[in-house]
Design a protein around this motif. Structure first.
Motif, mmCIF file in Angstrom:
data_model
loop_
_atom_site.group_PDB
_atom_site.id
_atom_site.type_symbol
_atom_site.label_atom_id
_atom_site.label_comp_id
_atom_site.label_asym_id
_atom_site.label_seq_id
_atom_site.Cartn_x
_atom_site.Cartn_y
_atom_site.Cartn_z
ATOM 1 N N LYS A 155 0.902 -1.028 0.148
ATOM 2 C CA LYS A 155 0.028 -0.034 -0.027
ATOM 3 C C LYS A 155 0.889 1.204 0.056
ATOM 4 N N PHE A 157 0.598 5.627 -0.246
ATOM 5 C CA PHE A 157 -0.340 6.699 0.126
ATOM 6 C C PHE A 157 0.107 8.102 -0.819
ATOM 7 N N HIS A 188 -3.907 4.407 -1.455
ATOM 8 C CA HIS A 188 -4.839 5.562 -0.888
ATOM 9 C C HIS A 188 -4.585 6.835 -1.777
ATOM 10 N N VAL A 243 -7.893 1.614 -2.879
ATOM 11 C CA VAL A 243 -8.598 1.254 -1.652
ATOM 12 C C VAL A 243 -9.696 2.329 -1.215
ATOM 13 N N HIS A 244 -10.582 1.981 -0.351
ATOM 14 C CA HIS A 244 -11.572 2.591 0.149
ATOM 15 C C HIS A 244 -12.081 3.777 -0.709
ATOM 16 N N SER A 294 -10.788 8.523 6.435
ATOM 17 C CA SER A 294 -10.146 8.684 4.879
ATOM 18 C C SER A 294 -10.206 7.476 4.052
HETATM 19 ZN ZN LIG Z 1 -5.910 4.630 3.456
#
Ligand SMILES: [Zn+2]
Ligand SMILES: [Zn+2]
Length: 469
Positions: A155, A157, A188, A243-244, A294
């Motif tokens: 992951k 960011f 992210h 993601v999300h 977030s």
């Molecule tokens: Zn995140």
């Protein structure tokens, strides 16, 4: 010892049919036609579990959780023991959590520490993604080693400057590395540099309430970052998993890339399907802090929620995870009482994903097989765990949920099992209930009692994503 689950309707990605499931030890050995000679023979000497009137579904696979994550000067309130137990209560039998490397830290050391923290404490099987918070020559090289050890996703960011943030050059280098080693890049996708400008301006104006968290994290910043991540992934030739995802504009970017046949995938979370800026983040007083996460919740007037449901139907959203990252109001969310920027980001929801998405079946948003696909089968395949996880078929782990589709009850802090002093889902009435949970053949939840123990769960060495086209 053998177990026969009898009388229920077995749900898979292709349908829902009456069937009996035979388990030997930790493994499914057969899915049998009710009343058949083999089914009758299987009953001999088996422990029979009556599933009459119930759905028999593969255990949930939640590929985005943060147990005891240090964040913003505090630590997420569920540890591996309480968080995985709550997951089991909610019908989830596998999680993939994160090990975190921050800038200047050693990837290997961070992973070892995280593994040690989880060891012997999980109620269900667990794997890890690796957060690369500092892309440099050392961390890039370590990515190759990790893929061979079952940590096959990384992951990055585009948000949180100074904490986890990677710039475009670092992202490209990590993607090139993943292109070589088969790893999946999880992103992210929010423009954190721009967000921080608006956040500071809001604070300076005296706009300090929780709702401002939603106002400054603009949908444009999510869609811009999503677009940028996709372009970088194209150049870097790496598969990309957003993601999300919460903004409809970001979903559009994913849909465009997928329409061109790119290896771009996305997940959303229950909070983005059911909650909004107006009704939740903007609650009176400081109550909205419970909904600070977030990416942020989005406006219902702009119909993001409807578009996300549509994305779940079109498969532009392929997975529902929780991003479970609980913080208590007392002493944790309260850190941001006078400054929304200091509210720890996260919602506790690992226990409620199966139930909340099942409501989508009841409301006609998705089909019953699609529920299983979004919550179990696709996440297992996406993260390299299929067919050990995510399906009920001979050879698969006997991770099975007996689900009562007609049991109506109310979610709340008094009935949940997560270690958090409030519930973002307080008072929500759902129809559908996890009655019985088997994890690798062991009944760990049954008749409103927990029968498992810390350490039942094993670390999962994952293969690379099985969803690449
Ligand atoms: Zn995140
Ligand atoms: Zn997260």
């Amino acid at each position: 010892m053998t177990i026969l689950i009898k009388g229920g309707t077995v749900v898979s990605t292709t349908g829902a049919d009456p069937a009996e499931v035979l388990i030997d030890g930790e493994t499914v050995t057969a899915v049998l036609q009710p009343g058949s000679a083999m089914a009758l023979a299987a009953e001999d000497g088996a422990q029979v579990i009556d599933a009459t009137g119930k759905l028999v579904v593969p255990g949930g696979v939640d590929v985005h959780t943060h147990m005891e994550l240090p964040f913003g000067g505090t630590v997420a309130s569920d540890d591996f023991e309480t968080g995985t137990r709550a997951a089991a209560w909610g019908g989830t039998t596998t999680i993939v959590d994160f090990a975190t490397q921050r800038y200047g830290e050693n990837v290997r050391q961070c992973l070892d520490d995280r593994m040690a923290l989880a060891e012997g404490r999980c109620a269900i099987d667990y794997g890890f993604h690796m957060i690369i918070g500092g892309v440099d020559n050392d961390s890039l090289k370590e990515m190759d080693a990790l893929v061979n050890e079952g940590i096959t996703s990384f992951k990055l960011f585009m948000a949180y400057p100074g904490v986890f943030y990677a710039d475009d050059g670092q992202i490209l280098r990590a993607m090139q590395q993943a292109s070589g080693n088969g790893g999946l890049i999880m992103m992210h996708a929010e423009n954190g540099i721009a967000i921080d400008v608006l956040a500071e301006q809001a604070y300076e104006r005296g706009d300090t309430d929780p709702v401002n968290h939603g106002y400054v994290r603009r949908a444009e910043f999510e869609s811009e970052a999503t677009h940028r991540a996709i372009q970088l992934a194209k150049v870097g030739a790496a598969p990309l998993y957003i993601v999300h995802l919460s903004a409809k504009e970001a979903l559009e970017q994913v849909a465009i890339a997928r329409g061109k046949g790119m290896n771009v995938f996305a997940e959303t979370c229950p909070q983005y399907l059911y909650f909004s800026v107006e009704d939740h983040l903007d609650k009176p007083g400081f109550e909205g802090a419970a909904y600070v996460c977030s990416t942020p919740l989005r406006s219902k007037h702009e119909h993001h929620q409807d578009e996300l449901w549509n994305g779940l139907r079109t498969n532009d959203l392929a997975v529902v995870s929780t991003d479970h990252c609980p913080f208590c109001m007392k002493e944790q969310k309260e850190l941001g009482l006078n400054d929304f920027r200091a509210i720890p980001n996260g919602i506790g929801g690992v226990e409620h994903r199966m139930d909340m998405i099942f409501q989508g079946v009841r409301n006609g948003e998705i089909s019953l097989p699609r529920w299983v696909e979004l919550c179990s089968t696709t996440p297992a395949r996406m993260m390299g765990m299929y067919p050990k996880k995510g399906v009920i078929q001979p050879g698969s782990d006997a991770d099975i949920v007996l689900y009562d589709p007609n049991h109506t009850w109310t979610i709340g802090v008094d009935t949940h099992h997560m270690n958090i002093d409030h519930s973002a889902y307080e008072g929500i009435e759902v129809t559908g209930h996890v009655d019985t949970v088997l994890s690798r053949g062991k009944v760990i939840v049954d008749a409103d009692a927990y029968h498992g123990s810390a350490g039942d769960g094993q670390f999962l060495r994952r293969s690379t994503s099985q969803y690449l086209i």
